[in-house]
Design a protein around this motif. Structure first.
Motif, PDB file in Angstrom:
ATOM      1  N   ALA A 145      39.575  -0.007   6.172  1.00 21.71           N
ATOM      2  CA  ALA A 145      39.363   0.925   7.270  1.00 21.71           C
ATOM      3  C   ALA A 145      39.018   0.129   8.528  1.00 21.71           C
ATOM      4  O   ALA A 145      38.595  -1.022   8.443  1.00 21.71           O
ATOM      5  CB  ALA A 145      38.216   1.871   6.915  1.00 21.71           C
ATOM      6  N   GLY A 196      36.927  -1.494  11.227  1.00 23.75           N
ATOM      7  CA  GLY A 196      35.511  -1.847  11.307  1.00 23.75           C
ATOM      8  C   GLY A 196      34.842  -2.199  10.002  1.00 23.75           C
ATOM      9  O   GLY A 196      33.618  -2.244   9.923  1.00 23.75           O
ATOM     10  N   SER A 209      33.406  -1.502   3.518  1.00 21.38           N
ATOM     11  CA  SER A 209      32.037  -1.656   4.010  1.00 21.38           C
ATOM     12  C   SER A 209      31.136  -0.628   3.341  1.00 21.38           C
ATOM     13  O   SER A 209      31.541   0.525   3.134  1.00 21.38           O
ATOM     14  CB  SER A 209      32.033  -1.445   5.530  1.00 21.38           C
ATOM     15  N   ALA A 260      28.885   0.932   4.568  1.00 23.32           N
ATOM     16  CA  ALA A 260      28.624   2.059   5.475  1.00 23.32           C
ATOM     17  C   ALA A 260      29.646   3.179   5.298  1.00 23.32           C
ATOM     18  O   ALA A 260      29.446   4.296   5.770  1.00 23.32           O
ATOM     19  CB  ALA A 260      28.626   1.579   6.928  1.00 23.32           C
ATOM     20  N   GLU A 261      30.742   2.909   4.598  1.00 16.58           N
ATOM     21  CA  GLU A 261      31.812   3.912   4.451  1.00 16.58           C
ATOM     22  C   GLU A 261      31.608   4.876   3.279  1.00 16.58           C
ATOM     23  O   GLU A 261      32.327   5.869   3.185  1.00 16.58           O
ATOM     24  CB  GLU A 261      33.166   3.208   4.257  1.00 16.58           C
ATOM     25  N   LYS A 276      34.925   6.090  -1.591  1.00 12.33           N
ATOM     26  CA  LYS A 276      36.213   5.771  -0.964  1.00 12.33           C
ATOM     27  C   LYS A 276      37.326   5.441  -1.956  1.00 12.33           C
ATOM     28  O   LYS A 276      38.476   5.854  -1.750  1.00 12.33           O
ATOM     29  CB  LYS A 276      36.058   4.660   0.088  1.00 12.33           C
ATOM     30  N   LYS A 308      39.013   8.555  -2.866  1.00 11.97           N
ATOM     31  CA  LYS A 308      39.689   9.279  -1.795  1.00 11.97           C
ATOM     32  C   LYS A 308      40.923   8.549  -1.271  1.00 11.97           C
ATOM     33  O   LYS A 308      41.796   9.167  -0.665  1.00 11.97           O
ATOM     34  CB  LYS A 308      38.705   9.549  -0.652  1.00 11.97           C
ATOM     35  N   TYR A 309      40.961   7.242  -1.444  1.00 14.73           N
ATOM     36  CA  TYR A 309      42.090   6.436  -0.967  1.00 14.73           C
ATOM     37  C   TYR A 309      42.593   5.568  -2.129  1.00 14.73           C
ATOM     38  O   TYR A 309      42.611   4.341  -2.031  1.00 14.73           O
ATOM     39  CB  TYR A 309      41.662   5.581   0.232  1.00 14.73           C
ATOM     40  N   LYS A 320      29.232  -5.988   4.027  1.00 14.60           N
ATOM     41  CA  LYS A 320      28.042  -5.468   4.731  1.00 14.60           C
ATOM     42  C   LYS A 320      26.976  -5.018   3.732  1.00 14.60           C
ATOM     43  O   LYS A 320      26.292  -4.006   3.967  1.00 14.60           O
ATOM     44  CB  LYS A 320      28.413  -4.310   5.678  1.00 14.60           C
ATOM     45  N   LEU A 322      23.526  -3.904   4.656  1.00 10.89           N
ATOM     46  CA  LEU A 322      23.260  -2.529   5.132  1.00 10.89           C
ATOM     47  C   LEU A 322      23.003  -1.551   3.986  1.00 10.89           C
ATOM     48  O   LEU A 322      22.568  -0.419   4.230  1.00 10.89           O
ATOM     49  CB  LEU A 322      24.446  -2.003   5.956  1.00 10.89           C
ATOM     50  N   HIS A 350      20.010   0.655   3.721  1.00  6.44           N
ATOM     51  CA  HIS A 350      19.830   1.669   4.772  1.00  6.44           C
ATOM     52  C   HIS A 350      20.814   2.826   4.627  1.00  6.44           C
ATOM     53  O   HIS A 350      20.909   3.667   5.512  1.00  6.44           O
ATOM     54  CB  HIS A 350      19.994   1.027   6.154  1.00  6.44           C
ATOM     55  N   THR A 351      21.584   2.832   3.549  1.00  5.33           N
ATOM     56  CA  THR A 351      22.587   3.889   3.339  1.00  5.33           C
ATOM     57  C   THR A 351      22.423   4.467   1.938  1.00  5.33           C
ATOM     58  O   THR A 351      21.595   3.995   1.153  1.00  5.33           O
ATOM     59  CB  THR A 351      24.026   3.328   3.438  1.00  5.33           C
ATOM     60  N   ASP A 352      23.233   5.478   1.615  1.00  8.45           N
ATOM     61  CA  ASP A 352      23.234   6.043   0.258  1.00  8.45           C
ATOM     62  C   ASP A 352      24.252   5.350  -0.631  1.00  8.45           C
ATOM     63  O   ASP A 352      24.508   5.804  -1.742  1.00  8.45           O
ATOM     64  CB  ASP A 352      23.571   7.544   0.323  1.00  8.45           C
TER      65      ASP A 352
END
Lengths: 226, 226
Positions: A38, A40, A141, A143-144, A148, A151-152, A166, A169, A172-174
């Motif tokens: 994706a 970024g 990433s 953050a996505e 995914k 879905k892809y 990443k 991170l 800081h995410t689920d």
């Protein structure tokens, strides 16, 4: 919906050119990866981080960068002294085998054992366009979201390796890394999965060691027709 | 490269259907947004967060969700009691006007003043496919980098609003919100820009107030041909 027959025709022409690209790369002993993700997800940052390790392991490598517009990524990579060829795709949402055929002589002229193709940021269309690479590599990433792969699926299915990037991170995410791995392996059990962070450097060495070993295993063929 | 003439033909057919969709929506007083983004920018999470505020402001709204495969997003949204129509696109990397034409009667039957279309996660192709919406809304996660408007200009150019999402992550990334705003406005000076976080709820209220006011400004036309 696109006309399916037109699409099949475009894809079959693409496959024929990809076949020629692959033959040329194998003949000359160049290992080729096609990095997809994706927008970024961090493809360019990964290549920046990989550069010193790959130069040490392989001496040289080359990069082809596809972008809709501009040369931001190519300029970043060229800043490390790595030979870069920019392909501006305009409206096209993916590189195709024809783009790579145009860059082929340039790529073979870099005396590099490894060619990294950084595709346009898109998790859909690049899955269908064989470029003649040895391995498609999906970068995801954290953050996505860990859903995914479900879905892809096409792009995960077409890939030989998955880089979960990443990971700094993740806290800081689920994003649940084991769940992402399970989802990816449910789509493609053969995926080699790596976890990296360009901020901390975690995992870059392991991924580069894998890539270098794949590259070094590729020997140029004797200059004869089999 | 795709054949340009074929592409132009597909797009002009799409535009004709989009025009009919738009006419029907305007006639019935339904305001329509087309949410686009890279995969994983948080479109579905945003809709989840928007739901109570939009229900309070508008009484009802409906959602059409496009995905390559599966119904993960539709199930999430339906869990809030919002009417959802799933469109599975298979290999198609975007919704087109024809998809929306098929969902039109369903959408008009929901007695909703607002229809939210959640497009396939893709920053390239959806930019070219008018669905008949009033406003395209691009969602950009801070994890994707503040250079994205410069690399995917078409989608920012086609949008009326930009939501910079996951701002809670900004402190953990190199994303510079003022620079992202400058880059986006350089592409499209008319963009309305919002900053949101689905984790903290920041900015959701402001964005929903804007969307509700746009929706309420749309009045059904008298049932006559102009």
């Amino acid at each position: 919906m696109h006309d399916i027959l037109i699409e099949e025709k475009i894809l079959s022409e693409n496959d024929a050119i990809a076949h020629e690209n692959r033959r040329a790369f194998i003949e000359r002993g160049v290992f080729v990866i096609n990095m997809v993700s994706a927008p970024g997800a961090g493809k360019t940052s990964l290549i920046e981080k990989m550069t010193p390790l790959l130069l040490e392991a392989l001496g040289a490598f080359a990069v082809v960068v596809g972008d809709l517009e501009g040369d931001l990524d190519a300029v970043r990579i060229a800043g490390y002294g790595v030979p870069v060829r920019q392909i501006t795709t305009g409206r096209a949402c993916h590189l195709d085998a024809h783009d790579i055929a145009h860059a082929l002589q340039w790529a073979l002229g870099q005396n590099a054992r490894l060619l990294i193709i950084e595709n346009v940021g898109n998790m859909v269309c690049p899955a269908e366009y064989d470029l003649g690479e040895d391995m498609m590599v999906t970068v995801l990433s954290v953050a996505e979201g860990d859903d995914k792969p479900l879905k892809y699926p096409a792009i995960f299915n077409a890939s030989g390796a998955l880089i979960i990037n990443k990971i700094d991170l993740a806290a800081h995410t689920d994003f649940d890394i084991p769940r992402a791995r399970r989802n990816a392996l449910a789509i493609n059990p053969a995926l080699q999965i790596f976890e990296t962070s360009c901020r901390t450097g975690d995992g870059i060495e392991e991924w580069c060691a894998f890539l270098a070993s794949k590259t070094l295993a590729r020997r140029p063929k004797a200059d004869t027709n089999r």
